[in-house]
Design a protein around this motif. Structure first.
Motif, mmCIF file in Angstrom:
data_model
loop_
_atom_site.group_PDB
_atom_site.id
_atom_site.type_symbol
_atom_site.label_atom_id
_atom_site.label_comp_id
_atom_site.label_asym_id
_atom_site.label_seq_id
_atom_site.Cartn_x
_atom_site.Cartn_y
_atom_site.Cartn_z
ATOM 1 N N ALA A 225 0.862 -1.181 0.000
ATOM 2 C CA ALA A 225 0.000 0.000 0.000
ATOM 3 C C ALA A 225 0.897 1.228 0.000
ATOM 4 C CB ALA A 225 -0.913 0.003 1.218
ATOM 5 N N LEU A 226 0.634 2.142 -0.939
ATOM 6 C CA LEU A 226 1.469 3.331 -1.086
ATOM 7 C C LEU A 226 0.601 4.564 -1.276
ATOM 8 C CD1 LEU A 226 4.141 1.972 -3.584
ATOM 9 C CD2 LEU A 226 4.489 2.438 -1.150
ATOM 10 N N PRO A 227 1.058 5.713 -0.771
ATOM 11 C CA PRO A 227 0.331 6.957 -1.038
ATOM 12 C C PRO A 227 0.255 7.212 -2.546
ATOM 13 C CG PRO A 227 2.011 7.285 0.652
ATOM 14 C CD PRO A 227 2.258 5.930 0.059
ATOM 15 N N VAL A 228 -0.896 7.689 -3.012
ATOM 16 C CA VAL A 228 -1.066 7.867 -4.458
ATOM 17 C C VAL A 228 -0.090 8.891 -5.027
ATOM 18 C CG1 VAL A 228 -3.461 7.105 -4.467
ATOM 19 C CG2 VAL A 228 -2.938 9.546 -4.098
ATOM 20 N N ARG A 229 0.421 9.822 -4.198
ATOM 21 C CA ARG A 229 1.376 10.806 -4.715
ATOM 22 C C ARG A 229 2.680 10.145 -5.168
ATOM 23 N NH1 ARG A 229 4.865 10.812 -0.709
ATOM 24 N NH2 ARG A 229 4.078 10.444 1.396
ATOM 25 N N MET A 230 2.955 8.923 -4.711
ATOM 26 C CA MET A 230 4.168 8.216 -5.116
ATOM 27 C C MET A 230 4.017 7.525 -6.475
ATOM 28 S SD MET A 230 5.660 6.252 -1.764
ATOM 29 C CE MET A 230 6.487 7.116 -0.436
ATOM 30 N N LEU A 231 2.786 7.411 -6.974
ATOM 31 C CA LEU A 231 2.509 6.547 -8.117
ATOM 32 C C LEU A 231 2.458 7.360 -9.410
ATOM 33 C CD1 LEU A 231 -0.238 4.315 -6.485
ATOM 34 C CD2 LEU A 231 2.257 4.047 -6.431
ATOM 35 N N HIS A 232 3.315 7.001 -10.361
ATOM 36 C CA HIS A 232 3.409 7.700 -11.632
ATOM 37 C C HIS A 232 3.009 6.734 -12.745
ATOM 38 C CE1 HIS A 232 5.820 11.314 -10.248
ATOM 39 N NE2 HIS A 232 5.707 10.567 -9.156
ATOM 40 N N PRO A 233 1.910 7.012 -13.444
ATOM 41 C CA PRO A 233 1.453 6.108 -14.507
ATOM 42 C C PRO A 233 2.494 5.928 -15.601
ATOM 43 C CG PRO A 233 -0.290 7.631 -13.896
ATOM 44 C CD PRO A 233 0.954 8.105 -13.195
ATOM 45 N N LEU A 234 2.535 4.713 -16.136
ATOM 46 C CA LEU A 234 3.477 4.377 -17.206
ATOM 47 C C LEU A 234 2.786 4.478 -18.560
ATOM 48 C CD1 LEU A 234 5.162 1.230 -15.621
ATOM 49 C CD2 LEU A 234 6.037 3.578 -15.661
ATOM 50 N N PRO A 235 3.486 5.010 -19.554
ATOM 51 C CA PRO A 235 2.887 5.083 -20.899
ATOM 52 C C PRO A 235 2.688 3.685 -21.484
ATOM 53 C CG PRO A 235 4.828 6.515 -20.697
ATOM 54 C CD PRO A 235 4.804 5.632 -19.496
ATOM 55 N N ASP A 236 1.678 3.573 -22.339
ATOM 56 C CA ASP A 236 1.476 2.319 -23.063
ATOM 57 C C ASP A 236 2.734 2.002 -23.870
ATOM 58 O OD1 ASP A 236 -1.079 2.208 -22.078
ATOM 59 O OD2 ASP A 236 -2.012 3.060 -23.888
ATOM 60 N N GLY A 237 3.095 0.740 -23.899
ATOM 61 C CA GLY A 237 4.246 0.323 -24.688
ATOM 62 C C GLY A 237 5.550 0.277 -23.920
ATOM 63 N N LEU A 238 5.597 0.882 -22.740
ATOM 64 C CA LEU A 238 6.814 0.823 -21.929
ATOM 65 C C LEU A 238 6.779 -0.451 -21.104
ATOM 66 C CD1 LEU A 238 9.444 1.973 -20.803
ATOM 67 C CD2 LEU A 238 8.079 3.327 -19.181
ATOM 68 N N GLY A 239 7.722 -1.363 -21.380
ATOM 69 C CA GLY A 239 7.773 -2.622 -20.661
ATOM 70 C C GLY A 239 8.119 -2.439 -19.199
ATOM 71 N N MET A 240 7.595 -3.326 -18.375
ATOM 72 C CA MET A 240 7.803 -3.217 -16.935
ATOM 73 C C MET A 240 9.275 -3.367 -16.536
ATOM 74 S SD MET A 240 5.145 -2.564 -14.987
ATOM 75 C CE MET A 240 3.500 -2.983 -14.428
ATOM 76 N N GLN A 241 10.008 -4.256 -17.215
ATOM 77 C CA GLN A 241 11.414 -4.409 -16.851
ATOM 78 C C GLN A 241 12.196 -3.139 -17.141
ATOM 79 O OE1 GLN A 241 13.417 -7.957 -18.164
ATOM 80 N NE2 GLN A 241 11.787 -9.314 -17.475
ATOM 81 N N THR A 242 11.915 -2.507 -18.266
ATOM 82 C CA THR A 242 12.570 -1.232 -18.562
ATOM 83 C C THR A 242 12.125 -0.161 -17.582
ATOM 84 O OG1 THR A 242 12.739 -1.796 -20.906
ATOM 85 C CG2 THR A 242 12.934 0.537 -20.335
ATOM 86 N N ALA A 243 10.832 -0.128 -17.285
ATOM 87 C CA ALA A 243 10.305 0.864 -16.344
ATOM 88 C C ALA A 243 10.915 0.708 -14.958
ATOM 89 C CB ALA A 243 8.787 0.752 -16.263
ATOM 90 N N ALA A 244 11.361 -0.496 -14.612
ATOM 91 C CA ALA A 244 11.986 -0.713 -13.306
ATOM 92 C C ALA A 244 13.279 0.077 -13.150
ATOM 93 C CB ALA A 244 12.263 -2.204 -13.096
ATOM 94 N N LEU A 245 13.814 0.586 -14.255
ATOM 95 C CA LEU A 245 15.020 1.422 -14.201
ATOM 96 C C LEU A 245 14.697 2.891 -13.955
ATOM 97 C CD1 LEU A 245 17.046 -0.093 -17.189
ATOM 98 C CD2 LEU A 245 17.530 -0.367 -14.744
ATOM 99 N N ALA A 246 13.431 3.249 -13.853
ATOM 100 C CA ALA A 246 13.067 4.665 -13.772
ATOM 101 C C ALA A 246 13.705 5.362 -12.574
ATOM 102 C CB ALA A 246 11.545 4.819 -13.738
ATOM 103 N N GLU A 247 13.655 4.737 -11.400
ATOM 104 C CA GLU A 247 14.196 5.404 -10.213
ATOM 105 C C GLU A 247 15.711 5.612 -10.311
ATOM 106 O OE1 GLU A 247 15.771 6.089 -6.184
ATOM 107 O OE2 GLU A 247 16.223 4.470 -7.578
ATOM 108 N N PRO A 248 16.521 4.568 -10.577
ATOM 109 C CA PRO A 248 17.958 4.829 -10.708
ATOM 110 C C PRO A 248 18.296 5.712 -11.907
ATOM 111 C CG PRO A 248 17.453 2.552 -11.282
ATOM 112 C CD PRO A 248 16.221 3.129 -10.656
ATOM 113 N N ALA A 249 17.507 5.617 -12.984
ATOM 114 C CA ALA A 249 17.757 6.499 -14.129
ATOM 115 C C ALA A 249 17.491 7.949 -13.763
ATOM 116 C CB ALA A 249 16.890 6.073 -15.312
ATOM 117 N N ALA A 250 16.515 8.198 -12.890
ATOM 118 C CA ALA A 250 16.262 9.564 -12.433
ATOM 119 C C ALA A 250 17.431 10.086 -11.605
ATOM 120 C CB ALA A 250 14.967 9.617 -11.637
#
Length: 349
Positions: A136-161
């Motif tokens: 369970a997480l506060p909704v302010r932490m949740l950023h929707p992912l665009p269609d077509g972006l694979g979950m494994q690639t999206a898992a790099l979002a935090e370190p890439a930021a």
């Protein structure tokens, strides 16, 4: 069909990592329940496992690890805020918070002095992380992912930021020569971010041949970190120190041209360290600290989605959550791996 048990990856003490059943999350009104797809193992997770501490953050109670998390909302917040059920999301793990005493720039919330971060032992009780099947997480932490972006690639979002923020700390780098000291997962993402921001040339150093090969695949000129003479001859406009080592910091200063910028991204050990400050002074170098990230998260997600942030080869292994100990052992072997992901999907029971 009943949901699978809510397995979590929990650090109990140095050398004591357990995969254990967790209670189902009980969301507050502004919390959503997220079914986690993947979680990336970070250096801080490895430190909690190996040493029972990450810097000054010392384990004093069992803690669910993980802050690099993506998944799908399975129960929307009862308040009506945030993403609907079925939305795929990446998690921004920061909760900014002041301490009532220490000033901090309001436009840089990641520098708030009493902030919490998922999977951090800085405070007591600890801030539980995201390495579980359902959280369970506060909704302010949740950023929707665009269609077509694979979950494994999206898992790099935090370190890439984190890497993207480091490049931003250097100022405009289009057309400039950039060197990256240390080509671990963060260093490789710095290479990717530098390329995305238009660097004319990127050089990456590392001790490990595998890391150098991956950096070369991302467009960098790869150099052996032991070649001090070649590194000193780089005269780079911007050098990002991402190894977090004292020799790496010395190499970063030596590699920077007069009037250039060194971005201090790799977290150095606490206490005093020996640094060639005379060189930094006489070359009039700008030393810029870089800590986590600010408002870059959505930009990074968009760049991952449109392919302009190339991350080929950075994810090297994916393990089922039940096999977390082997995943951590692999992640700790820099010669064999880069970014290691844990999969929490039901099929991975």
């Amino acid at each position: 069909m009943n949901a699978p048990s809510n397995l979590g990856v929990v650090a109990h003490a140095a050398g004591d990592l357990r995969v254990e059943a967790r209670a189902e999350p009980v969301p507050a009104a502004d919390d959503a329940v997220v079914e986690v797809a993947y979680g990336g193992i970070c250096g801080s997770d490895l430190h909690y496992w190996r040493h029972g501490a990450a810097g000054a953050s010392i384990l004093r109670e069992p803690m669910l690890l993980g802050h690099e998390v993506v998944g799908t909302v399975v129960r929307a917040a009862s308040s009506g805020a945030g993403p609907a059920a079925g939305t795929r999301v990446a998690v921004h793990p920061l909760t900014p918070r002041g301490d009532g005493i220490t000033p901090w720039p309001q436009d840089r919330p990641h520098l708030a002095p009493a902030s919490t971060y998922l999977g951090s032992a800085m405070h007591l009780p600890h801030t539980q992380g995201g390495f579980a099947r359902r959280i369970a997480l506060p909704v302010r932490m949740l950023h929707p992912l665009p269609d077509g972006l694979g979950m494994q690639t999206a898992a790099l979002a935090e370190p890439a930021a984190v890497a993207w923020h480091a490049i931003r700390r250097a100022g405009p780098i289009a057309g400039r020569r950039v060197a990256v000291i240390g080509a671990g997962p963060i260093g490789l993402l710095v290479v990717a971010a530098a390329a995305r921001h238009g660097a004319a040339q990127i050089v990456a150093t590392d001790l490990e041949p595998r890391a150098r090969r991956t950096a070369a695949g991302l467009g960098a000129v790869a150099m052996d970190a032991r070649d001090a003479e070649a590194i000193a001859a780089l005269h780079a406009d911007v050098v990002v120190e991402s190894s977090g080592t004292v020799p790496g910091l010395s190499a970063a200063i030596s590699a920077t041209r007069r009037g250039g910028t060194v971005v201090l991204l790799g977290l150095q050990r606490s206490g005093d360290i020996l640094v060639p400050m005379a060189t930094a002074i006489t070359r009039e170098l700008t030393l810029a600290g870089s800590f986590r990230f600010s408002d870059e998260f959505d930009e990074v997600i968009a760049a991952l989605a449109d392919g302009s942030l190339r991350v080929d080869g950075i994810v090297t292994h994916v393990y089922e959550a039940a096999d977390a100990l082997r995943a951590f052992e692999t992640a700790a072997d820099a010669g064999a791996s880069s970014k290691v992901l844990l999969s929490f999907a039901e099929a991975d029971r």
